[in-house]
Design an enzyme around this catalytic site. Structure first.
Site, mmCIF file in Angstrom:
data_model
loop_
_atom_site.group_PDB
_atom_site.id
_atom_site.type_symbol
_atom_site.label_atom_id
_atom_site.label_comp_id
_atom_site.label_asym_id
_atom_site.label_seq_id
_atom_site.Cartn_x
_atom_site.Cartn_y
_atom_site.Cartn_z
ATOM 1 N N ARG A 203 0.957 -1.058 -0.021
ATOM 2 C CA ARG A 203 0.098 0.051 -0.139
ATOM 3 C C ARG A 203 0.523 1.177 -0.083
ATOM 4 O O ARG A 203 1.892 1.352 0.775
ATOM 5 C CB ARG A 203 -0.928 0.024 1.185
ATOM 6 C CG ARG A 203 -1.813 -1.216 1.585
ATOM 7 C CD ARG A 203 -2.511 -0.876 2.681
ATOM 8 N NE ARG A 203 -3.366 -2.312 3.067
ATOM 9 C CZ ARG A 203 -3.680 -2.576 4.197
ATOM 10 N NH1 ARG A 203 -3.936 -1.663 5.259
ATOM 11 N NH2 ARG A 203 -4.492 -3.551 4.330
ATOM 12 N N ASP B 50 0.629 5.473 0.446
ATOM 13 C CA ASP B 50 -0.363 6.660 1.113
ATOM 14 C C ASP B 50 -0.661 7.528 0.087
ATOM 15 O O ASP B 50 -0.007 7.567 -0.888
ATOM 16 C CB ASP B 50 0.337 6.978 2.300
ATOM 17 C CG ASP B 50 0.373 6.139 3.436
ATOM 18 O OD1 ASP B 50 -0.292 5.305 3.572
ATOM 19 O OD2 ASP B 50 1.587 6.160 4.203
ATOM 20 N N TYR C 150 12.374 1.742 -1.449
ATOM 21 C CA TYR C 150 11.745 3.019 -1.718
ATOM 22 C C TYR C 150 12.826 4.111 -1.640
ATOM 23 O O TYR C 150 14.065 3.933 -1.310
ATOM 24 C CB TYR C 150 10.907 3.333 -0.329
ATOM 25 C CG TYR C 150 9.606 2.552 -0.392
ATOM 26 C CD1 TYR C 150 8.606 3.487 -0.926
ATOM 27 C CD2 TYR C 150 9.331 1.477 0.070
ATOM 28 C CE1 TYR C 150 7.329 2.835 -0.888
ATOM 29 C CE2 TYR C 150 8.244 0.895 0.150
ATOM 30 C CZ TYR C 150 7.001 1.692 -0.359
ATOM 31 O OH TYR C 150 5.806 1.123 -0.209
ATOM 32 N N ARG D 93 8.630 7.367 5.734
ATOM 33 C CA ARG D 93 8.499 8.736 6.007
ATOM 34 C C ARG D 93 8.727 8.983 7.421
ATOM 35 O O ARG D 93 9.406 10.088 7.821
ATOM 36 C CB ARG D 93 6.909 9.279 5.800
ATOM 37 C CG ARG D 93 6.801 9.048 4.217
ATOM 38 C CD ARG D 93 5.271 9.066 3.905
ATOM 39 N NE ARG D 93 4.483 10.328 4.195
ATOM 40 C CZ ARG D 93 3.376 10.397 4.647
ATOM 41 N NH1 ARG D 93 2.540 9.330 3.967
ATOM 42 N NH2 ARG D 93 2.669 11.505 4.770
#
Length: 242
Positions: free
Chosen positions: A49, A51, A109, A195
């Site tokens: 997933r 965001d 990422y 994050r």
């Protein structure tokens, strides 16, 4: 038959990957387009997933169908039907027990940071006026690989059954003068984890958190002790490996 679909998207206009009751999502757009072209309800399951506002250069999802598929033709038709900010690169048949999420072994990422004003970075980089000590931030990033419980970086009230992850790589890279990205590879990620990690590393880079304090944050496993969650527009899912 099961198929893997490889695609990318600009997440700016979406409420993340997962279908929401009151928001446009990448999963919803992809699922709708496949269902139209295959003339049957075709659910898709993603590798993970992302965001709201987060992007993906190489996302993977799977879907099942009894229809005979020409992968190249379906890619062409999907790209004609999908919005311009979602692009399918290939569709391949896989074994029935392959799962886009659970069969993945690594995910990577990148979080992009710009330390000077640049009109071409404003949409996909986090712009900071702080003087960041990237060498110290890299030292802290190395510390991450010594641990396997990252509850400190997990979104509060998450439905994650475990906060255990294996981090293989975590490093800041300079692209150009004033332009950097943080690359992190792990077997899995918790919700909001990247994050939150970047936000905490920024605290280290601003000399507001020592390396020893950084360790204590990880060992304490409390989200309230870690740094702020960084804006989603500078985060990209770069790759998924199987």
């Amino acid at each position: 038959m099961r198929y893997f679909i490889h695609f990318s998207y600009d997440g700016t206009n979406y409420h993340g990957w997962q279908i929401q009751p009151n928001g446009i999502t990448v999963q919803g757009e992809l699922q709708h387009a496949l269902s139209v072209l295959l003339r049957a309800d075709t659910p898709v399951t993603g590798a993970g997933r992302t965001d709201t506002g987060v992007h993906a250069r190489n996302m993977v999802a799977h879907f099942d169908t009894e229809a005979t598929i020409d992968g190249e033709q379906l890619v062409y038709k999907l790209n004609r039907l999908l919005p311009r900010d979602i692009a399918v690169s290939r569709i391949v048949e896989v074994a029935d027990d392959m799962h886009a999420r659970f069969s993945a072994t690594r995910r990577t990422y990148r979080y992009y940071v710009c330390t000077k004003k640049d009109p071409f970075c404003r949409n996909y980089y986090w712009h900071t006026h702080f003087n960041l000590d990237f060498e110290l931030m890299n030292t802290a990033a190395d510390v991450l690989k010594e641990y396997d419980d990252f509850g400190a970086f997990c979104k509060s009230h998450s439905d994650a059954k475990t906060t255990l992850c294996t981090i293989y790589e975590a490093q800041w890279h300079q692209q150009a003068d004033g332009s950097w990205y943080f690359e992190i590879t792990a077997n899995r990620f918790l919700r909001n984890m990247v994050r939150a990690v970047v936000g905490t590393l920024v605290e280290v880079g601003r000399h507001r958190m020592s390396l020893e304090e950084f360790r204590r944050v990880i060992e304490g496993k409390k989200r309230t002790d870690a740094g702020e969650s960084m804006p989603g527009h500078a985060l990209f899912l770069e790759s998924v490996e199987y």
